[in-house]
Design a protein around this motif. Structure first.
Motif, PDB file in Angstrom:
ATOM      1  N   LEU A  53       0.832  -1.214  -0.029  1.00  0.00           N
ATOM      2  CA  LEU A  53       0.024  -0.043   0.016  1.00  0.00           C
ATOM      3  C   LEU A  53       0.974   1.272   0.122  1.00  0.00           C
ATOM      4  O   LEU A  53       1.909   1.193   0.268  1.00  0.00           O
ATOM      5  CB  LEU A  53      -0.644  -0.071   1.202  1.00  0.00           C
ATOM      6  N   PHE A  54       0.365   2.266  -0.312  1.00  0.00           N
ATOM      7  CA  PHE A  54       0.870   3.585  -0.231  1.00  0.00           C
ATOM      8  C   PHE A  54       0.786   4.541   0.791  1.00  0.00           C
ATOM      9  O   PHE A  54       1.377   5.622   0.701  1.00  0.00           O
ATOM     10  CB  PHE A  54       0.948   4.122  -1.785  1.00  0.00           C
ATOM     11  N   ASP A  55      -0.278   3.948   1.669  1.00  0.00           N
ATOM     12  CA  ASP A  55      -0.573   4.815   2.717  1.00  0.00           C
ATOM     13  C   ASP A  55      -1.034   3.708   3.710  1.00  0.00           C
ATOM     14  O   ASP A  55      -0.513   2.569   3.707  1.00  0.00           O
ATOM     15  CB  ASP A  55      -1.578   5.712   2.368  1.00  0.00           C
ATOM     16  N   ALA A  56      -1.708   4.410   4.747  1.00  0.00           N
ATOM     17  CA  ALA A  56      -2.599   3.418   5.617  1.00  0.00           C
ATOM     18  C   ALA A  56      -3.814   3.725   5.814  1.00  0.00           C
ATOM     19  O   ALA A  56      -4.352   3.942   7.170  1.00  0.00           O
ATOM     20  CB  ALA A  56      -1.517   3.708   6.954  1.00  0.00           C
ATOM     21  N   ASP A  57      -4.534   3.594   4.736  1.00  0.00           N
ATOM     22  CA  ASP A  57      -5.873   3.988   4.764  1.00  0.00           C
ATOM     23  C   ASP A  57      -6.656   3.189   5.801  1.00  0.00           C
ATOM     24  O   ASP A  57      -6.720   1.740   5.700  1.00  0.00           O
ATOM     25  CB  ASP A  57      -6.474   3.977   3.273  1.00  0.00           C
TER      26      ASP A  57
END
Length: 475
Positions: A53-57
């Protein structure tokens, strides 16, 4: 022939109990993302055991709970300065985005600190903030009692190393960032963390018209590169081994390597199409099958495909292909046949229970004339707020005539705005039709129903509707 230098403008895998498997990058820069639960089922159905992932949504991670899928959560570059300057901020980030989710049975195994922060086109913006953020996140993981389970890493672009003589054995870290790279690599190595690198033969082909096309693929048809008796017939092996040599020269002989991104786009450029994408990815999967590595590192290759699903809101500054990296279209339907070696059918399995909008399209009105002065302005507006990256030389819709181009632009804007009536009111030149204008090669999309999983999505939908309303005023 020298080893072609790889440059990546943009912006899978760890071990699963001792069994290697393919991973995938799950990006979410989409106007109409599939619900996270649908994507998790897509991953499971296709036997993809790892996701980056590119964030921690929150919604994304929540959906991954109890799935067993290994997860690499990401920290965007714009957060590095804050996390690097505040231990409190790092502790809070780890508590909220790692500990809480692990307690809810999310199998988080890595934290990606930044994304290609040393990319040459960033002009050093993140050189001084990456290491402090990395150190603070590691310290926070230790305090949380997670450092043995969750490892930190820094996904780097392959442009952080180079080969002056053009062969892998001359590989070393780029001179201008050498000290920074040694500092970070030593920290990762000391903490039992891997070196993560993104490798893209497509970009080299895109940037250099003289790049030998066959060298990008795995068919063995390229003129070999001879490196002291070791021959390379594909760019991936040569590039990967350039990194292996760079690590060895600096004292990191046995350091683990993860290929954080590898893929081929399917549209938006003359070399970006389903045929090349299928050829590259199937070639890669066959190349690494049976846990085969590279000449310098014969152990299994750890890799995450880039990417899982197309993202129509990505920046196209690097190129129109940016929105077409997915193995699946925006709606979770496979683009081509691809055997990952993980399903009984040997083919990709589509997303299920996808909800579409009505079967209708916005097109150029039959009675409208191409020399109508509002056409150019309308198309420009539609493409700016829609997605016209499939139009142009060598693309999937490159064979449309002038009226087809106009219709494609109108429909893209219309679908992106959830088929709102106001979004097909280009002054006297547009109309709604229920007859599919798609051609053999060009898909006129019908958008999927918007997913309102969070406030951000809802605000985005409202913004799109307002854009449609504004259209009448602007034109």
């Amino acid at each position: 022939m020298g080893f072609p230098k790889l440059v990546i403008l943009i912006p899978l895998f760890c071990w699963m109990e001792s069994v290697y498997g393919i991973g995938a990058n799950w990006g979410t820069q989409s106007s109409h993302p599939l619900p996270p639960a649908t994507v998790v089922k897509l991953l499971i159905d296709n036997g993809i055991g790892k996701v980056k992932l590119f964030d921690a949504d929150y919604g994304t991670l929540r959906a991954l709970g109890k799935s067993g899928i290994e997860v690499m959560v990401g920290i965007p570059n714009d957060m590095l300065a804050n996390l690097g300057s505040s231990m409190k901020a790092a502790d809070k980030w780890v508590s909220k985005n790692v500990s809480d989710h692990i307690n809810n049975n999310v199998n988080i195994r890595y934290v990606a600190v930044g994304n290609e922060p040393f990319l040459s086109t960033y002009n050093g913006t993140f050189l001084k903030t990456t290491y402090p953020a990395l150190a603070n996140i590691q310290a926070a993981l230790i305090k949380a009692g997670l450092a043995t389970k969750v490892k930190v890493t820094v996904p780097q672009n392959a442009d952080v190393y180079e080969s002056p003589s053009g062969v892998p054995s001359s590989g070393d870290f780029r001179a201008d960032i050498h000290d920074y790279m040694i500092q970070i690599t030593k920290f990762l190595n000391d903490n039992g963390s891997p070196f993560t690198v993104n490798i893209y033969p497509f970009i080299s082909l895109y940037l250099n018209p003289n790049f030998p096309v066959e060298y990008a693929f795995f068919d063995g048809n390229a003129t070999p590169v001879n490196d002291g008796g070791t021959t390379y017939t594909n760019m991936f092996d040569a590039n990967y081994d350039t990194l292996v040599w760079a690590l060895q020269k600096n004292g990191f002989t046995n350091m683990g390597i993860i290929v954080g991104e590898i893929g081929w786009p399917s549209d938006g450029d003359r070399n970006a199409n389903n045929q090349y994408a299928q050829r590259f990815l199937q070639g890669f999967m066959t190349h690494i099958a049976g846990n085969k590595g590279t000449p310098m590192r014969t152990s299994p290759v750890d890799a995450y495909l880039f990417s899982l699903i197309d993202e129509d809101d990505k920046s196209i500054q690097p190129g129109n292909f940016e929105r077409h990296w997915g193995v699946f279209y925006y709606d979770g339907q496979p683009k081509y046949s691809l055997n990952l070696g993980t399903t009984n059918s040997g083919a990709l399995i589509p997303a299920t229970d996808v909800k579409y909008l009505q079967r209708k399209w916005c097109v150029m009105k039959d009675s409208a004339r191409l020399d109508d002065p509002s056409i150019a302005q309308s198309v420009s507006y539609a493409c700016a707020l829609g997605d016209c990256t499939s139009l142009g030389y060598g693309t999937s819709c490159g064979d449309l005539d002038a009226r087809g181009n106009v219709s494609y632009a109108f429909n893209s804007y219309y679908q992106k705005n959830d088929q709102a009536d106001e979004a097909c009111r280009f002054p006297n030149v547009s109309m709604v039709t229920k007859e599919d204008p798609s051609t053999k090669t060009c898909r006129f999309e019908i958008m999927i129903e918007p997913y309102f999983g969070g406030a951000g999505r809802l605000i985005g939908a409202i913004r799109s509707l307002v854009a449609g309303l504004v259209l009448v005023l602007v034109l």
